[in-house]
Design a protein around this motif. Structure first.
Motif, PDB file in Angstrom:
ATOM      1  N   THR A  82      -4.017  11.692  -1.410  1.00 21.13           N
ATOM      2  CA  THR A  82      -3.557  10.562  -0.957  1.00 21.13           C
ATOM      3  C   THR A  82      -2.800  10.914   0.315  1.00 21.13           C
ATOM      4  OG1 THR A  82      -3.476   9.880  -2.924  1.00 21.13           O
ATOM      5  CG2 THR A  82      -1.804   8.599  -1.596  1.00 21.13           C
ATOM      6  N   SER A  88       1.946  -1.556   6.062  1.00 19.40           N
ATOM      7  CA  SER A  88       1.491  -0.336   5.612  1.00 19.40           C
ATOM      8  C   SER A  88       0.456   0.257   5.033  1.00 19.40           C
ATOM      9  CB  SER A  88       1.995   0.117   3.457  1.00 19.40           C
ATOM     10  OG  SER A  88       3.503   0.076   3.837  1.00 19.40           O
ATOM     11  N   THR A 114       4.101   3.736   6.980  1.00 14.45           N
ATOM     12  CA  THR A 114       4.064   2.513   6.330  1.00 14.45           C
ATOM     13  C   THR A 114       5.422   2.096   7.815  1.00 14.45           C
ATOM     14  OG1 THR A 114       4.881   2.135   3.762  1.00 14.45           O
ATOM     15  CG2 THR A 114       6.219   1.412   6.001  1.00 14.45           C
ATOM     16  N   SER A 155      -2.880   2.780   3.000  1.00 15.47           N
ATOM     17  CA  SER A 155      -2.927   4.124   1.572  1.00 15.47           C
ATOM     18  C   SER A 155      -4.593   4.464   2.086  1.00 15.47           C
ATOM     19  CB  SER A 155      -2.520   4.111   0.367  1.00 15.47           C
ATOM     20  OG  SER A 155      -2.925   3.324  -0.299  1.00 15.47           O
ATOM     21  N   TYR A 156      -4.729   6.102   1.649  1.00 14.01           N
ATOM     22  CA  TYR A 156      -5.938   6.504   2.644  1.00 14.01           C
ATOM     23  C   TYR A 156      -6.168   7.402   0.586  1.00 14.01           C
ATOM     24  CZ  TYR A 156     -10.250   9.035   3.083  1.00 14.01           C
ATOM     25  OH  TYR A 156     -11.228  10.312   2.721  1.00 14.01           O
ATOM     26  N   ALA A 213       0.999  -1.062  -0.080  1.00 12.81           N
ATOM     27  CA  ALA A 213       0.500   0.067  -0.506  1.00 12.81           C
ATOM     28  C   ALA A 213       0.762   1.499   0.229  1.00 12.81           C
ATOM     29  CB  ALA A 213      -0.906  -0.195   1.786  1.00 12.81           C
ATOM     30  N   ASN A 214       1.722   1.016   0.404  1.00 11.93           N
ATOM     31  CA  ASN A 214       3.492   2.124   0.391  1.00 11.93           C
ATOM     32  C   ASN A 214       4.839   1.983   0.328  1.00 11.93           C
ATOM     33  OD1 ASN A 214       3.393   5.031   0.968  1.00 11.93           O
ATOM     34  ND2 ASN A 214       4.744   4.580   2.822  1.00 11.93           N
ATOM     35  N   ALA A 264      -0.565   8.162   3.540  1.00 10.35           N
ATOM     36  CA  ALA A 264       0.158   6.776   3.207  1.00 10.35           C
ATOM     37  C   ALA A 264       0.875   6.584   4.284  1.00 10.35           C
ATOM     38  CB  ALA A 264       0.468   6.372   1.798  1.00 10.35           C
TER      39      ALA A 264
END
Length: 236
Positions: free
Chosen positions: A206, A197, A210, A199-200, A43-44, A208
């Motif tokens: 965005t 990680s 981690t 993310s939105y 996700a990141n 994000a």
């Protein structure tokens, strides 16, 4: 070509034909070894990112100026291939990389890349990347295995990574990944990394983050570090 601050940032020329696409990279060229060095679902960030020190990542192959990429037309259905060539110069010999990607099974993507690089006139490097990713519903699973063999003794490295990501909704994704770097040099120990990680994404925003941990950073025993990253990106 693009210019910034009075100088050229990057330049390339692409020729597209029915026989494939040929690109000359005046600057910043790279091949499939670099493009597929770590393609695990995340996700990141990668598992080894965002920790203190300089963790060892997968080999990135050859990058540089005055290089060529040739993307072949689809060989068979769902199978693509590309070649990357860096001619020799005063400091290094020539280098050649090739890669194949297959997407003929629903949800499955498999990639293979191999490269032979004379990074200097006295040190040749053989690199191999192999990965597979499988998408099922909102999940993506991945496994990757890379090897880098140097002409010099006791300098080879193997990189292996696993990852899983989950799309909670159209806006939110989370992931977990691990990776290991195995050094041929017996004075170094395995580097082990893991990270979570998220993310939105909402409109042009965005957000994000981690959090990762790496044991034996760069192969140094008991050098265990952790770190985190939070980013916000706006698109207008």
């Amino acid at each position: 070509a693009t210019a910034g601050g009075g100088g050229i940032d990057s330049e390339s020329i692409k020729i597209a034909t029915d026989m494939g696409d040929l690109t000359f990279h005046g600057e910043g060229g790279s091949g499939p070894i670099a493009a597929w060095d770590d393609v695990m679902p995340s996700a990141n960030e990668e598992a080894y990112a965002n920790v203190a020190g300089t963790p060892t990542g997968p080999d990135a192959g050859v990058t540089g100026s005055d290089t060529f990429t040739y993307v072949l037309p689809e060989i068979v259905e769902n199978l693509t291939a590309q070649l990357y060539y860096a001619p020799s110069d005063a400091a290094a010999g020539d280098s050649l990389e090739y890669g194949f990607k297959y997407t003929g099974v629903e949800g499955l993507e498999v990639g293979f890349a191999q490269g032979d690089s004379d990074a200097t006139l006295t040190n040749s490097i053989e690199s191999t990347n192999l990965y597979a990713k499988y998408t099922y519903d909102s999940f993506v699973f991945g496994v990757q295995d890379n090897s880098t063999d140097y002409a010099g003794a006791t300098t080879d490295r193997d990189f292996r990574a696993y990852g899983i990501s989950y799309a909670v909704s159209d806006e939110i994704s989370v992931s977990y990944g691990v990776s290991t770097v195995d050094h041929e040099n017996t004075s170094l120990v395995d580097q082990d990394s893991s990270a979570v990680s998220f993310s939105y994404v909402s409109g042009g925003l965005t957000f994000a983050g981690t959090h990762g941990k790496t044991d034996n950073v760069a192969g140094a025993a008991a050098t265990d570090n952790s770190g985190y990253e939070l980013t916000a990106t706006f698109a207008f």
